[in-house]
Design a protein around this motif. Sequence first.
Motif, PDB file in Angstrom:
ATOM      1  N   CYS A   1      27.586  38.366  46.127  1.00 21.85           N
ATOM      2  CA  CYS A   1      28.892  39.128  45.990  1.00 21.85           C
ATOM      3  C   CYS A   1      28.835  40.138  45.033  1.00 21.85           C
ATOM      4  CB  CYS A   1      30.043  38.050  45.208  1.00 21.85           C
ATOM      5  SG  CYS A   1      29.058  36.999  44.029  1.00 21.85           S
TER       6      CYS A   1
ATOM      7  N   HIS B   1      33.115  45.539  47.591  1.00 22.99           N
ATOM      8  CA  HIS B   1      34.091  46.113  47.311  1.00 22.99           C
ATOM      9  C   HIS B   1      35.194  46.007  47.325  1.00 22.99           C
ATOM     10  CE1 HIS B   1      33.469  48.338  50.429  1.00 22.99           C
ATOM     11  NE2 HIS B   1      32.220  48.607  50.717  1.00 22.99           N
ATOM     12  N   ARG B   2      36.317  46.539  47.955  1.00 19.34           N
ATOM     13  CA  ARG B   2      37.500  46.506  47.969  1.00 19.34           C
ATOM     14  C   ARG B   2      37.735  45.989  49.372  1.00 19.34           C
ATOM     15  NH1 ARG B   2      41.714  46.377  44.216  1.00 19.34           N
ATOM     16  NH2 ARG B   2      41.253  47.726  42.671  1.00 19.34           N
TER      17      ARG B   2
ATOM     18  N   HIS C   1      35.687  44.947  51.459  1.00 18.86           N
ATOM     19  CA  HIS C   1      35.353  43.168  51.800  1.00 18.86           C
ATOM     20  C   HIS C   1      36.643  42.570  51.844  1.00 18.86           C
ATOM     21  CE1 HIS C   1      31.536  45.036  51.235  1.00 18.86           C
ATOM     22  NE2 HIS C   1      30.881  45.057  52.455  1.00 18.86           N
ATOM     23  N   ILE C   2      38.083  43.023  51.257  1.00 23.59           N
ATOM     24  CA  ILE C   2      38.182  41.574  51.333  1.00 23.59           C
ATOM     25  C   ILE C   2      38.848  40.974  52.401  1.00 23.59           C
ATOM     26  CG2 ILE C   2      41.248  41.448  50.773  1.00 23.59           C
ATOM     27  CD1 ILE C   2      40.802  43.697  48.529  1.00 23.59           C
ATOM     28  N   ASP C   3      39.057  41.914  54.219  1.00 20.02           N
ATOM     29  CA  ASP C   3      38.552  41.790  55.195  1.00 20.02           C
ATOM     30  C   ASP C   3      38.037  40.323  54.888  1.00 20.02           C
ATOM     31  OD1 ASP C   3      41.678  42.399  55.253  1.00 20.02           O
ATOM     32  OD2 ASP C   3      40.372  44.351  56.618  1.00 20.02           O
TER      33      ASP C   3
ATOM     34  N   VAL D   1      36.029  38.668  53.766  1.00 24.80           N
ATOM     35  CA  VAL D   1      36.132  37.375  52.624  1.00 24.80           C
ATOM     36  C   VAL D   1      37.114  35.992  53.519  1.00 24.80           C
ATOM     37  CG1 VAL D   1      37.051  36.766  50.171  1.00 24.80           C
ATOM     38  CG2 VAL D   1      35.638  38.408  50.443  1.00 24.80           C
ATOM     39  N   GLU D   2      39.001  37.056  53.778  1.00 24.73           N
ATOM     40  CA  GLU D   2      39.598  35.968  54.647  1.00 24.73           C
ATOM     41  C   GLU D   2      39.018  35.817  55.283  1.00 24.73           C
ATOM     42  OE1 GLU D   2      42.492  39.372  54.811  1.00 24.73           O
ATOM     43  OE2 GLU D   2      43.552  39.187  52.759  1.00 24.73           O
TER      44      GLU D   2
ATOM     45  N   VAL E   1      37.800  30.646  45.376  1.00 28.82           N
ATOM     46  CA  VAL E   1      38.387  31.223  46.582  1.00 28.82           C
ATOM     47  C   VAL E   1      39.674  30.640  46.590  1.00 28.82           C
ATOM     48  CG1 VAL E   1      38.671  32.642  48.534  1.00 28.82           C
ATOM     49  CG2 VAL E   1      36.528  32.457  47.623  1.00 28.82           C
TER      50      VAL E   1
ATOM     51  N   ASP F   1      45.685  31.107  49.342  1.00 31.18           N
ATOM     52  CA  ASP F   1      45.864  32.429  49.303  1.00 31.18           C
ATOM     53  C   ASP F   1      45.318  33.168  50.298  1.00 31.18           C
ATOM     54  OD1 ASP F   1      46.086  33.128  46.281  1.00 31.18           O
ATOM     55  OD2 ASP F   1      44.740  33.815  46.029  1.00 31.18           O
TER      56      ASP F   1
END
Length: 136
Positions: free
Chosen positions: A52, A56-57, A59-61, A63-64, A129, A133
């Motif tokens: 982790c 970076h930003r 990678h948000i998708d 993680v989702e 997580v 969310d």
Amino acid sequence: MVPSCMFCLIAHGYDKKPEIVQKNNELVCFRDINPAAPHHYLVIPKEHIWSCFSMHRGHIDLVERMVEMGKAVLRDQGITEMKDIRLGFHQPPYISVNHLHLHVIAPASQISKSLEYKFIPETDSFVTVSAEDFPY
């Protein structure tokens, strides 16, 4: 793919030992070899991401999608109470395999007392997580 990485070998089909529960072109989910609860799965990307800390930003998708797969696996296994699950990543130096992996654990209320310390939410060792969310 990193040839010396155990999870890369699993993700790309070279290691057949763990039972693959679900996979797609980007992610693979399999049972943890040392389960902390009745349902304990790991969701990994096929792409080698060290941890982790390597994220970076952008990678948000990812993680989702990892969370989405983990929750889908739980539903497939008959878990309907999503409030009693734990999703999270261990942070270095508390990782045993240097490949990003999301722990998907249910029921969280049944985490083994002997392993409970490894999955304490929002500690230096385990970043959770929130299932709320990601309502899907």
